[in-house]
Each structure stands twice: as structure tokens, then as C-alpha cells.
Design an enzyme around this catalytic site. Structure first.
Site, PDB file in Angstrom:
ATOM      1  N   ARG A 178      42.958  41.577  37.552  1.00  0.00           N
ATOM      2  CA  ARG A 178      42.672  41.471  38.987  1.00  0.00           C
ATOM      3  C   ARG A 178      44.122  41.680  39.584  1.00  0.00           C
ATOM      4  NH1 ARG A 178      39.217  42.812  36.515  1.00  0.00           N
ATOM      5  NH2 ARG A 178      36.936  42.020  36.769  1.00  0.00           N
ATOM      6  N   SER A 227      32.024  39.525  43.715  1.00  0.00           N
ATOM      7  CA  SER A 227      32.498  38.312  43.114  1.00  0.00           C
ATOM      8  C   SER A 227      33.381  37.687  44.106  1.00  0.00           C
ATOM      9  CB  SER A 227      33.126  38.550  41.910  1.00  0.00           C
ATOM     10  OG  SER A 227      32.327  39.114  40.760  1.00  0.00           O
ATOM     11  N   GLU A 297      38.817  36.183  44.504  1.00  0.00           N
ATOM     12  CA  GLU A 297      38.995  37.551  44.566  1.00  0.00           C
ATOM     13  C   GLU A 297      38.715  38.188  45.867  1.00  0.00           C
ATOM     14  OE1 GLU A 297      36.531  40.623  41.548  1.00  0.00           O
ATOM     15  OE2 GLU A 297      37.098  38.795  40.705  1.00  0.00           O
TER      16      GLU A 297
END
EC number: 1.3.1.98
Length: 314
Positions: A178, A227, A297
Site C-alpha cells: 500500500r 477498506s 488506507e
């Protein structure tokens, strides 16, 4: 010309473009949470060169924010100062060339996966489970179902903060979980993706399995942003959230989904403040319960009402 005591409107300070400039664009209409204040100005460039010229000739003090389809984005209630750049239709093409897929940064991940399936290219099925664009996937090394964009990426084109165009390889982008190592002010415009030869029917079956899994485990029909937190490896975010008693937790109109507690949802009346406060409350409770520091996120940008906080927090 401005007169003493009056400020020149921002839009009058901007360079000439071939694309579209619009004042006061309502960002709640283009984000999946459907919350947030307006952009001072939204710019939809006509093509890559239009974008590069704008970056080169913009006022030096102009804040710039880039958004895609708003799937993994929380715009605060005070809106966004400066110019919001949104890569629209001119950046959505995806074509097959020499066995690889050349996709614009505005192309939907799902559309790229479907093109690969029709061309008999395996390995890109996971993109059908990521609600966003290729540009967003590059910026955060998006992934799902055991694969990440770095696994299929050959190279990407990006415009830097001076307006210069670069072609960068996967190695140069320093893609990790990420995370993308390129400067935040670089704007992705396209990418070349490569899979492996496969049977279209088998690929279609794997994509159908992904869609069934998503529908059964995620609140995909709700106003959500995907998410909320990155997995705190080796743990999974939903497990530590659930263990801290936060499944179904509500603040105002914002709720941690009962179906998948790492998804925040706007139940219909949430403000951006409700959603951000809910996320921060979950982080505090998880930290207290298990000692785990959850990392957002979802990208949070813009001003809170009453003061400016352009950017994102930890």
C-alpha cells in the site's frame, strides 16, 4: 483587472487550458462516500500535454490535489483549496498492444480486468475486485485477493511537479504494501500492464468468484470507501477492529459495517466529520485493546470546517 481591496479570483490566475475549469465543483457528487465540501476550482485536462502545460505554467503558490473516481477518498466538509485535478474521459482508454495492456490512469480497474479476460490474459483478475482507477492503484500499490499492481506493472507514465513527463519502471517506483515511493506531487497518466496467456473462460470464472466473494463479504451497495485501514501485518485490520468491539460502531450517520468491520459506511446522513471521527475512534480503541496502530488506507483530504488542513494524516 483587480481593484484595491479585492482579490483576483483564482480561476483568473490560472493558465489557459484546452480542458475544462469549473469553480465551486461539488466533490460530494464524485466521491463514493457522497460527503465533503466543494473544490475552489476543478480542472479536467484534455490530454496529457494539457495537464503538463498546466502544471508548468500554474502559479507557484497554487495547491493541487488529484482525485480519481473517489472510491478510496474522504473529502472533508470544508472542501479543498486550490485546484482539484480529475482525469476524465481522455484518460480512460485501455488498449491491447504487443500482448500488453496500455491503460490510462483514469481507466477503471474493473474495465482493465475485463479487457484482459477477453484477450485471454491471466493474472489481472484481481483488479476486478478493486473499486477504483489505474492511477489510484499505482499511487497506493493497490491489491486484492493475493495480488498487487506491482505484480503486473511494467512501467508507468507520470508528470512531476515541474510539468515534466517521466516513464518509470516498477523498480523505480519502489512499490511496497500500500505504498509508492515516488513524490506525492507526481501525477500518473498511464501504465503498461502484463499478464500471462490464459483461457478466457477460466479467467471469467475466477473473476466471477471474486465478485461473489465481494458481494458476500463487503457492503458494496452502501456508500463506502473500501477498506478503511491497511492490514497491520501479520494481523488483519478487520480482526483487530472486531476484537476491540467496533463492529457496527456508529458516530452520527457513520458506521463501521456489520458485514465487514474494516469498511466505514455513510448510512445516509453522515458528514465527513462523522466518518473521520469514527475512524479515529476505532484507531484509539484498537490501540488500547491490542496495541496495534492502524494506518488509514482511505485518503483524507481538504479542510475541516473552520480551518485548513489540506493533506492527509497518519
Amino acid at each position: 483587472m483587480s481593484t484595491p481591496g479585492h482579490h483576483t479570483p483564482l480561476i483568473d490566475r490560472l493558465p489557459k487550458v484546452r480542458g475544462k475549469l469549473r469553480e465551486g465543483a461539488q466533490l460530494s457528487k464524485v466521491t463514493w462516500f457522497q460527503v465533503g465540501g466543494p473544490a475552489d476550482v476543478m480542472f479536467r485536462p484534455a490530454d496529457e500535454m494539457d495537464l503538463a502545460d498546466f502544471i508548468k505554467n500554474r502559479p507557484a503558490d497554487l495547491p493541487i490535489t488529484v482525485i480519481g473516481v473517489g472510491s478510496n477518498l474522504l473529502v472533508r466538509d470544508g472542501g479543498i483549496r486550490g485546484v482539484v485535478i480529475r482525469l476524465g474521459r481522455p484518460f480512460t482508454d485501455a488498449i491491447l498492444k504487443d500482448g500488453d495492456i496500455h491503460a490510462g490512469a483514469g481507466a477503471l480497474d474493473l474495465n482493465v480486468a475485463q479487457m484482459a479476460q477477453q484477450a485471454g490474459i491471466a493474472g489481472l483478475e484481481f483488479l476486478s475486485g478493486i473499486p477504483g482507477t489505474v492511477g489510484g492503484a499505482l499511487r497506493m500499490n493497490a491489491g486484492a485477493y493475493g495480488h498487487e499492481i506491482k505484480d503486473v506493472l511494467i512501467s508507468a507514465n507520470a508528470i512531476d511537479g515541474r510539468g515534466d513527463l517521466h516513464t518509470v519502471t516498477t523498480r523505480e517506483m519502489d512499490l511496497t504494501y500500500r505504498h509508492c515511493g515516488l513524490p506525492e506531487d507526481w501525477i500518473f497518466t498511464s501504465a503498461i500492464l502484463r499478464g500471462t496467456p490464459g483461457d478466457p473462460a477460466e479467467i471469467a470464472n475466477r473473476m466471477a468468484e471474486i465478485q461473489d466473494t465481494r458481494a458476500g463479504s463487503q457492503p458494496i451497495k452502501s456508500r463506502t470507501g473500501g477498506s478503511t485501514f491497511a492490514n497491520p501485518l501479520p494481523d488483519r485490520a478487520w480482526e483487530v477492529i472486531d476484537a476491540a468491539g467496533c463492529r457496527g460502531l456508529m458516530i452520527g450517520g457513520a458506521q463501521m459495517s456489520e458485514q465487514h468491520c474494516n469498511f466505514m459506511i455513510n448510512t445516509g446522513t453522515a458528514t465527513a466529520r462523522d466518518l473521520e471521527e469514527l475512524g479515529d475512534t476505532v484507531r484509539e480503541r484498537v490501540k488500547k485493546h491490542s496495541g496495534v496502530d492502524l494506518r488509514w488506507e482511505i485518503r483524507r483530504i481538504g479542510d475541516r470546517l473552520g480551518h485548513s488542513i489540506i493533506g492527509k494524516d497518519a
